[in-house]
Design an enzyme around this catalytic site. Structure first.
Site, mmCIF file in Angstrom:
data_model
loop_
_atom_site.group_PDB
_atom_site.id
_atom_site.type_symbol
_atom_site.label_atom_id
_atom_site.label_comp_id
_atom_site.label_asym_id
_atom_site.label_seq_id
_atom_site.Cartn_x
_atom_site.Cartn_y
_atom_site.Cartn_z
ATOM 1 N N ALA A 6 0.856 -1.194 -0.036
ATOM 2 C CA ALA A 6 -0.083 -0.007 -0.008
ATOM 3 C C ALA A 6 0.953 1.237 0.119
ATOM 4 C CB ALA A 6 -0.730 0.138 1.177
ATOM 5 N N GLY A 9 2.112 7.712 -1.081
ATOM 6 C CA GLY A 9 2.562 8.814 -1.584
ATOM 7 C C GLY A 9 3.606 9.511 -0.869
ATOM 8 N N MET A 32 -4.444 3.711 -3.058
ATOM 9 C CA MET A 32 -5.803 3.852 -2.654
ATOM 10 C C MET A 32 -6.242 5.126 -2.924
ATOM 11 S SD MET A 32 -6.235 1.057 0.466
ATOM 12 C CE MET A 32 -4.479 1.866 1.404
ATOM 13 N N CYS A 101 -10.257 3.521 9.420
ATOM 14 C CA CYS A 101 -9.699 3.454 7.883
ATOM 15 C C CYS A 101 -8.690 2.069 8.137
ATOM 16 C CB CYS A 101 -8.923 4.491 7.860
ATOM 17 S SG CYS A 101 -8.218 4.494 6.139
ATOM 18 N N CYS A 200 -7.581 13.003 7.183
ATOM 19 C CA CYS A 200 -7.524 13.253 5.853
ATOM 20 C C CYS A 200 -8.819 13.578 4.981
ATOM 21 C CB CYS A 200 -6.777 11.995 5.175
ATOM 22 S SG CYS A 200 -8.118 10.646 5.076
#
Length: 374
Positions: A6, A9, A32, A101, A200
């Site tokens: 995963a 970035g 994702m 999450c 986020c």
């Protein structure tokens, strides 16, 4: 081993993917896409999962030399994380969206897709460690070596089955600078990228504004512990237990001491405020227990109720009947059989909806959702 990495970035997930590939695994990177607004951009160091983040992740994967894909999980994220966040606040509770999450997206939706595609494990840039320290060699979850960055608290809801299929290559790093140094040595352009903070999906950091826009206004009263009306508010969803700022009161307490939110009652639309000592609690009661091993009444534990809070020593006084929460067929008017922990010293600001994580040393024993405190 086939590993799905995963890649958010950021520098952490890029180094984690690089380490997994260097270890000889067959690694595929995936970003994702969680935002419903594909044109969303980063605001300072807030937020994550933006367009820029996807591009950074792609460049990191190219540098590492692994295949890379972007998966649209925005529907799952909206339904399982954002809507849960809104629902919990509307009920006067205080959820942790990062916990949700990790539980529902990164180690449910993502892991399910990885299994379907034949991957053996998922690698992430979280600061935590896994092992087989549980009874009989069961999967275990441990704090990271880098304690200030430790994320075992938000990962505890993953449970032992997911822990058995998770790789956390950063768990042994002693500090964040070492991760950045390795990224720079590997030629990864994200080596100096700032960390993301806050929630986020609220990139500007204005949680109260976000809640008011989504939940609307529901005016009510701000009262003291005796019920004396002190002011008005626009909605109970703008408050959480332990809050001090933003109470909207035009006069101080008679004794001049600060006031804090001590209770939130959406049914009556009342927010109760009071002195700091009213926040102290030494008994925690929680439900929705996810255990890494069998819990036993009388066992000494350390209890943590915030991601970056301190773990407080205590003892388990009561465990759910049968070792898990009761089913719907049990008598509804009985006192719920939950996890009850008595702390050696009181903690402040215990709010329903928060996550309770129990530790034995650096090993996670269980996670649960706080229902009340005493």
């Amino acid at each position: 081993m086939r590993v799905l990495a995963a890649m958010s970035g950021g520098v952490d997930s890029a180094v984690a993917a690089a380490r997994a590939a260097e270890a000889g695994h067959d690694v595929v990177g995936v970003h994702m896409a969680l935002s419903k607004a594909p044109a969303a951009t980063r605001v300072g160091s807030r937020g994550c999962c933006t367009v820029e983040d996807a591009a950074d992740a792609r460049r990191a994967a190219e540098r590492i030399g692994i295949p890379f894909y972007v998966w649209d999980l925005s529907d799952d994220f909206h339904d399982l994380v954002v809507e849960d966040f809104l629902t919990e606040y509307s009920r006067g509770r205080t959820p942790n969206p990062c916990v949700r999450c990790n539980e529902r997206i990164k180690f449910a939706s993502l892991l399910e897709r990885a299994r379907i595609l034949g991957f053996d494990a998922v690698a992430t840039g979280h600061y935590a460690r896994t092992g087989t320290a549980g009874p009989g060699g069961a999967p275990s979850l441990h704090r990271a070596r880098n304690l200030p960055k430790d994320q075992s608290y938000v990962l505890a809801v993953m449970g032992p089955e997911a822990a058995a299929q998770a790789l956390f290559p950063l768990g042994e790093f002693e500090d964040k600078q070492a991760v950045r140094d390795e990224a720079r040595a590997r030629g990864l352009g994200v080596s100096t990228k700032p960390d993301s903070y806050d929630i986020c999906f609220i990139a500007d950091g204005d949680t109260r504004g976000f809640l008011e826009r989504r939940l609307g206004r529901a005016p009510g009263e701000v009262v003291d512990a005796d019920g004396t009306v002190l002011g008005e508010h626009a909605g109970t969803h703008g408050f959480t237990v332990g809050q001090r700022k933003g109470l909207g009161l035009d006069r101080p307490a008679p004794d001049g001491r600060p006031r804090y939110v001590v209770d939130v009652d959406p049914a009556s639309r009342r927010v109760v405020v009071g002195a700091a000592e009213l926040l102290s609690r030494d008994v925690l009661v929680a439900g929705e227990v996810i255990a890494f091993e069998e819990l036993v009444a009388g066992r000494a534990v350390s209890a943590q109720i915030r991601a970056h809070g301190e773990a407080v020593p205590g003892v388990i006084e009561e465990i759910p009947r049968g070792g898990a929460d009761r089913g719907a067929d049990e008598v509804a008017d009985e006192e719920p059989a939950g996890l009850r922990v008595r702390l050696d010293a009181p903690v402040r600001g215990v709010a329903p909806g928060q996550t309770l994580v129990l530790y034995d040393g650096d090993r996670v024993l269980a996670a649960a959702t706080l229902e009340r405190a005493a």
